[in-house]
Scaffold this motif. Sequence first.
Motif, PDB file in Angstrom:
ATOM      1  N   GLU A 182      50.646  36.541  38.834  1.00  0.00           N
ATOM      2  CA  GLU A 182      50.134  36.995  40.382  1.00  0.00           C
ATOM      3  C   GLU A 182      49.204  38.128  40.500  1.00  0.00           C
ATOM      4  O   GLU A 182      48.566  38.033  41.488  1.00  0.00           O
ATOM      5  CB  GLU A 182      51.604  37.361  40.823  1.00  0.00           C
ATOM      6  CG  GLU A 182      51.564  37.702  42.476  1.00  0.00           C
ATOM      7  CD  GLU A 182      51.235  36.348  43.255  1.00  0.00           C
ATOM      8  OE1 GLU A 182      50.542  36.439  44.358  1.00  0.00           O
ATOM      9  OE2 GLU A 182      51.481  35.013  42.947  1.00  0.00           O
ATOM     10  N   THR A 183      49.462  39.017  39.351  1.00  0.00           N
ATOM     11  CA  THR A 183      48.411  40.167  39.756  1.00  0.00           C
ATOM     12  C   THR A 183      46.842  39.697  39.305  1.00  0.00           C
ATOM     13  O   THR A 183      46.137  40.107  40.036  1.00  0.00           O
ATOM     14  CB  THR A 183      48.915  41.318  38.502  1.00  0.00           C
ATOM     15  OG1 THR A 183      50.081  41.679  38.637  1.00  0.00           O
ATOM     16  CG2 THR A 183      47.838  42.279  38.475  1.00  0.00           C
ATOM     17  N   ASN A 184      46.896  38.860  38.387  1.00  0.00           N
ATOM     18  CA  ASN A 184      45.346  38.325  38.299  1.00  0.00           C
ATOM     19  C   ASN A 184      44.892  37.368  39.219  1.00  0.00           C
ATOM     20  O   ASN A 184      43.586  37.541  39.595  1.00  0.00           O
ATOM     21  CB  ASN A 184      45.550  37.579  36.953  1.00  0.00           C
ATOM     22  CG  ASN A 184      45.538  38.486  35.598  1.00  0.00           C
ATOM     23  OD1 ASN A 184      45.203  39.613  35.424  1.00  0.00           O
ATOM     24  ND2 ASN A 184      45.909  37.795  34.605  1.00  0.00           N
ATOM     25  N   GLN A 198      45.821  37.712  42.483  1.00  0.00           N
ATOM     26  CA  GLN A 198      45.487  38.582  43.619  1.00  0.00           C
ATOM     27  C   GLN A 198      44.156  39.275  43.318  1.00  0.00           C
ATOM     28  O   GLN A 198      43.480  39.658  44.131  1.00  0.00           O
ATOM     29  CB  GLN A 198      46.814  39.724  43.719  1.00  0.00           C
ATOM     30  CG  GLN A 198      46.649  40.500  45.090  1.00  0.00           C
ATOM     31  CD  GLN A 198      46.502  39.527  46.139  1.00  0.00           C
ATOM     32  OE1 GLN A 198      47.338  38.266  46.286  1.00  0.00           O
ATOM     33  NE2 GLN A 198      45.545  39.852  47.049  1.00  0.00           N
ATOM     34  N   LEU A 199      44.113  39.839  42.089  1.00  0.00           N
ATOM     35  CA  LEU A 199      42.515  40.471  41.774  1.00  0.00           C
ATOM     36  C   LEU A 199      41.547  39.770  42.048  1.00  0.00           C
ATOM     37  O   LEU A 199      40.604  39.870  42.774  1.00  0.00           O
ATOM     38  CB  LEU A 199      42.701  40.894  40.282  1.00  0.00           C
ATOM     39  CG  LEU A 199      41.445  41.483  39.676  1.00  0.00           C
ATOM     40  CD1 LEU A 199      40.965  42.836  40.491  1.00  0.00           C
ATOM     41  CD2 LEU A 199      41.520  41.821  38.426  1.00  0.00           C
ATOM     42  N   LYS A 220      41.402  36.928  44.309  1.00  0.00           N
ATOM     43  CA  LYS A 220      41.214  36.866  45.500  1.00  0.00           C
ATOM     44  C   LYS A 220      40.798  37.940  46.078  1.00  0.00           C
ATOM     45  O   LYS A 220      39.671  37.800  47.042  1.00  0.00           O
ATOM     46  CB  LYS A 220      42.679  36.485  46.260  1.00  0.00           C
ATOM     47  CG  LYS A 220      43.214  35.255  45.781  1.00  0.00           C
ATOM     48  CD  LYS A 220      44.605  35.040  46.075  1.00  0.00           C
ATOM     49  CE  LYS A 220      45.003  35.263  47.653  1.00  0.00           C
ATOM     50  NZ  LYS A 220      46.568  34.909  47.836  1.00  0.00           N
ATOM     51  N   ASN A 221      41.237  39.256  45.705  1.00  0.00           N
ATOM     52  CA  ASN A 221      40.413  40.417  46.357  1.00  0.00           C
ATOM     53  C   ASN A 221      38.803  40.552  46.062  1.00  0.00           C
ATOM     54  O   ASN A 221      38.131  41.025  46.978  1.00  0.00           O
ATOM     55  CB  ASN A 221      41.177  41.706  45.919  1.00  0.00           C
ATOM     56  CG  ASN A 221      42.370  41.532  46.695  1.00  0.00           C
ATOM     57  OD1 ASN A 221      42.634  41.283  47.870  1.00  0.00           O
ATOM     58  ND2 ASN A 221      43.290  42.306  46.153  1.00  0.00           N
ATOM     59  N   SER A 265      52.709  31.028  43.701  1.00  0.00           N
ATOM     60  CA  SER A 265      53.856  32.126  43.072  1.00  0.00           C
ATOM     61  C   SER A 265      54.797  30.950  42.335  1.00  0.00           C
ATOM     62  O   SER A 265      55.538  31.142  41.570  1.00  0.00           O
ATOM     63  CB  SER A 265      54.684  32.603  44.174  1.00  0.00           C
ATOM     64  OG  SER A 265      55.133  31.935  45.372  1.00  0.00           O
TER      65      SER A 265
END
Length: 127
Positions: A2-4, A6-7, A9-10, A123
């Motif tokens: 999830e962290t990767n 989100q990174l 996507k941002n 997710s």
Amino acid sequence: METNLQLVKNILKYTFGIVPIVAGLDKFTNILTDWTHYISDGMASILPMSESSFMMVVGVIEIIAGVIVLTKTKIGAYIVSAWLVAIALTLIFSWTYVDVAVRDLVMAIGAFCLATLWTNDFSKVAA
């Protein structure tokens, strides 16, 4: 995972938000390039305004598209993707700056991927 995700996507969100804004603003200053060179002679002959005025209209559209990416990412990414395809097709049909057309098609794919990432909930995907 999830962290990767989100990174990524941002990074894509800010890339496809900020770059169109900067390119749009540059249509008024021509610091990066003289944007009127990207208008083919055939296109220039049918414009109802000067080439520089047309590029300023294009700049406003790009600025708005970039702001939409930053505020409503999914729809903005689809808009930027379609806009980049339209630019690429214009360049291909006039057979000018074909290298830029190819680059714009690749960027359109990236913007489309951003819209897809923003749409899907990963997710539930196993790592």
